[in-house]
Scaffold this motif. Structure first.
Motif, PDB file in Angstrom:
ATOM      1  N   GLU A   1      41.709 -49.246  17.698  1.00 34.32           N
ATOM      2  CA  GLU A   1      41.100 -50.544  17.363  1.00 34.32           C
ATOM      3  C   GLU A   1      39.721 -50.721  18.010  1.00 34.32           C
ATOM      4  OE1 GLU A   1      43.711 -51.232  20.966  1.00 34.32           O
ATOM      5  OE2 GLU A   1      44.009 -50.314  19.004  1.00 34.32           O
ATOM      6  N   GLN A   2      39.379 -49.894  19.005  1.00 36.90           N
ATOM      7  CA  GLN A   2      38.077 -49.983  19.647  1.00 36.90           C
ATOM      8  C   GLN A   2      37.195 -48.775  19.346  1.00 36.90           C
ATOM      9  OE1 GLN A   2      38.738 -50.459  23.814  1.00 36.90           O
ATOM     10  NE2 GLN A   2      39.519 -52.523  23.610  1.00 36.90           N
ATOM     11  N   ASP A   3      37.711 -47.811  18.628  1.00 32.57           N
ATOM     12  CA  ASP A   3      36.956 -46.602  18.326  1.00 32.57           C
ATOM     13  C   ASP A   3      35.802 -46.942  17.377  1.00 32.57           C
ATOM     14  OD1 ASP A   3      36.008 -44.104  17.793  1.00 32.57           O
ATOM     15  OD2 ASP A   3      37.858 -43.345  16.897  1.00 32.57           O
ATOM     16  N   PRO A   4      34.554 -46.693  17.785  1.00 29.99           N
ATOM     17  CA  PRO A   4      33.419 -47.045  16.940  1.00 29.99           C
ATOM     18  C   PRO A   4      33.353 -46.252  15.640  1.00 29.99           C
ATOM     19  CG  PRO A   4      32.683 -45.805  18.847  1.00 29.99           C
ATOM     20  CD  PRO A   4      34.140 -46.091  19.041  1.00 29.99           C
ATOM     21  N   THR A   5      34.093 -45.131  15.562  1.00 28.16           N
ATOM     22  CA  THR A   5      34.082 -44.363  14.319  1.00 28.16           C
ATOM     23  C   THR A   5      35.178 -44.807  13.357  1.00 28.16           C
ATOM     24  OG1 THR A   5      35.515 -42.655  15.257  1.00 28.16           O
ATOM     25  CG2 THR A   5      33.133 -42.345  15.496  1.00 28.16           C
TER      26      THR A   5
ATOM     27  N   ALA B   1      30.024 -47.415   4.095  1.00 28.31           N
ATOM     28  CA  ALA B   1      29.269 -48.511   3.463  1.00 28.31           C
ATOM     29  C   ALA B   1      28.660 -49.421   4.525  1.00 28.31           C
ATOM     30  CB  ALA B   1      30.161 -49.300   2.525  1.00 28.31           C
ATOM     31  N   TYR B   2      29.396 -49.666   5.606  1.00 27.06           N
ATOM     32  CA  TYR B   2      28.882 -50.502   6.693  1.00 27.06           C
ATOM     33  C   TYR B   2      27.681 -49.837   7.357  1.00 27.06           C
ATOM     34  CZ  TYR B   2      28.460 -52.516  11.322  1.00 27.06           C
ATOM     35  OH  TYR B   2      27.958 -53.076  12.469  1.00 27.06           O
ATOM     36  N   ILE B   3      27.791 -48.556   7.660  1.00 24.53           N
ATOM     37  CA  ILE B   3      26.705 -47.833   8.321  1.00 24.53           C
ATOM     38  C   ILE B   3      25.478 -47.793   7.415  1.00 24.53           C
ATOM     39  CG2 ILE B   3      25.963 -45.547   9.121  1.00 24.53           C
ATOM     40  CD1 ILE B   3      27.726 -47.012  11.108  1.00 24.53           C
ATOM     41  N   LEU B   4      25.674 -47.536   6.142  1.00 24.74           N
ATOM     42  CA  LEU B   4      24.555 -47.496   5.207  1.00 24.74           C
ATOM     43  C   LEU B   4      23.910 -48.880   5.086  1.00 24.74           C
ATOM     44  CD1 LEU B   4      22.927 -45.724   3.318  1.00 24.74           C
ATOM     45  CD2 LEU B   4      24.508 -46.334   1.488  1.00 24.74           C
TER      46      LEU B   4
ATOM     47  N   ARG C   1      22.313 -42.798  12.719  1.00 26.54           N
ATOM     48  CA  ARG C   1      23.596 -43.374  12.273  1.00 26.54           C
ATOM     49  C   ARG C   1      24.074 -42.724  10.986  1.00 26.54           C
ATOM     50  NH1 ARG C   1      21.270 -48.243  13.946  1.00 26.54           N
ATOM     51  NH2 ARG C   1      20.525 -48.680  11.842  1.00 26.54           N
ATOM     52  N   ILE C   2      23.185 -42.598  10.017  1.00 26.48           N
ATOM     53  CA  ILE C   2      23.568 -42.002   8.731  1.00 26.48           C
ATOM     54  C   ILE C   2      23.992 -40.553   8.939  1.00 26.48           C
ATOM     55  CG2 ILE C   2      22.664 -41.240   6.494  1.00 26.48           C
ATOM     56  CD1 ILE C   2      20.993 -43.868   6.495  1.00 26.48           C
ATOM     57  N   GLY C   3      23.222 -39.814   9.736  1.00 22.94           N
ATOM     58  CA  GLY C   3      23.567 -38.410   9.989  1.00 22.94           C
ATOM     59  C   GLY C   3      24.897 -38.249  10.701  1.00 22.94           C
ATOM     60  N   GLY C   4      25.129 -39.049  11.742  1.00 21.66           N
ATOM     61  CA  GLY C   4      26.342 -38.901  12.537  1.00 21.66           C
ATOM     62  C   GLY C   4      27.588 -39.474  11.895  1.00 21.66           C
ATOM     63  N   PHE C   5      27.478 -40.678  11.321  1.00 21.99           N
ATOM     64  CA  PHE C   5      28.660 -41.358  10.799  1.00 21.99           C
ATOM     65  C   PHE C   5      28.943 -41.050   9.334  1.00 21.99           C
ATOM     66  CE2 PHE C   5      27.690 -44.068  14.460  1.00 21.99           C
ATOM     67  CZ  PHE C   5      28.943 -44.161  15.041  1.00 21.99           C
ATOM     68  N   ILE C   6      27.909 -40.921   8.514  1.00 19.49           N
ATOM     69  CA  ILE C   6      28.131 -40.716   7.081  1.00 19.49           C
ATOM     70  C   ILE C   6      28.149 -39.233   6.725  1.00 19.49           C
ATOM     71  CG2 ILE C   6      27.199 -41.119   4.766  1.00 19.49           C
ATOM     72  CD1 ILE C   6      26.136 -43.799   5.766  1.00 19.49           C
ATOM     73  N   LEU C   7      27.139 -38.502   7.196  1.00 14.93           N
ATOM     74  CA  LEU C   7      27.048 -37.083   6.847  1.00 14.93           C
ATOM     75  C   LEU C   7      27.904 -36.198   7.741  1.00 14.93           C
ATOM     76  CD1 LEU C   7      23.212 -36.840   6.121  1.00 14.93           C
ATOM     77  CD2 LEU C   7      25.095 -37.213   4.505  1.00 14.93           C
TER      78      LEU C   7
END
Length: 192
Positions: A64-68, A75-78, A45-51
C-alpha cells in the motif's frame, strides 16, 4: 548569426510564442530554462515507471506504500509528466506575447489584454508551492521524507543515483525561477 541560431529561435517561437516587446533576453532565457528544468524528471519517470528501464529498485515497503504499485499505473505517470511539462510551458506566458493578450482562438477573451493579476496570482501561488522541491531534494539526499521520517521506497545504486539526481535536481530550480519571472512580469506590466 548562423543558420543554427536562427533555426533554434524559429522552433522556440513556434513552441512558446513570440516574446513580448520589452522583455529582456535574460527573462526569455529564464522562461526557456523552466521548460528545460522540468523535462529531465518527466523523462526519468516515464523511463523508470512506464518503459521499465532499470533506473531504480523498489524498496522493502508494504504494497500500500510502494511507489511502484499505485492505482493509476502508467496513465498516472504519463499524465503527471505531461501536466508538469504543460505547466512549465505555461510559465513562458510571463515573457510571451500571449501572456499579455489572450490568443484570438480563445472565445470571448481572444484579443483582449490579460489582466495582470490573472497571470501574477496563479504564477505566484505556483512558485510558492514549487519551493517545496529544494526542501524535498535535501530531505531525500539525507534519506528522509518531507516529515523527517526515515524514507523507504525507491532504491538507487551507482549510476542509478546519478541518473536520478540528473533528472530531479533541475526541478528544484522551477520555483525560484518562476518567482523571478513573476516579479518581473508584474513590474513590467505595471510600468506599461
Amino acid at each position: 548569426m548562423n543558420a543554427g541560431t536562427i533555426g533554434a529561435r524559429t522552433i522556440g517561437a513556434r513552441l512558446h510564442g513570440t516574446p513580448a516587446p520589452g522583455v529582456p533576453r535574460w527573462a526569455v532565457r529564464t522562461g526557456y530554462a523552466i521548460t528545460l528544468a522540468v523535462l529531465p524528471s518527466c523523462l526519468w519517470r516515464i523511463g523508470g515507471f512506464i518503459l521499465g528501464l532499470p533506473l531504480f529498485e523498489p524498496g522493502p515497503t508494504p504494497p500500500e506504500q510502494d511507489p511502484t504499485s499505485f492505482d493509476g499505473g502508467w496513465a498516472y505517470i504519463l499524465a503527471l509528466s505531461v501536466v508538469s511539462e504543460a505547466l512549465a510551458l505555461l510559465c513562458f506566458g510571463l515573457v510571451a506575447r500571449w501572456g499579455e493578450v489572450w490568443p484570438r482562438w480563445i472565445p470571448v477573451l481572444g484579443g483582449r489584454p490579460v489582466p495582470v493579476l490573472a497571470a501574477v496570482l496563479p504564477a505566484g501561488l505556483g512558485s510558492a508551492v514549487l519551493m517545496v522541491f529544494p526542501y524535498s531534494m535535501a530531505m531525500f539526499a539525507f534519506g528522509l521524507t518531507l516529515r523527517g521520517d526515515r524514507a523507504s521506497g525507491l532504491i538507487t545504486h551507482g549510476w542509478q543515483t546519478v541518473a536520478f539526481w540528473v533528472g530531479y535536481l533541475p526541478l528544484a530550480a522551477w520555483g525560484p525561477l518562476l518567482a523571478v519571472l513573476t516579479v518581473h512580469y508584474y513590474r513590467r506590466r505595471r510600468a506599461s
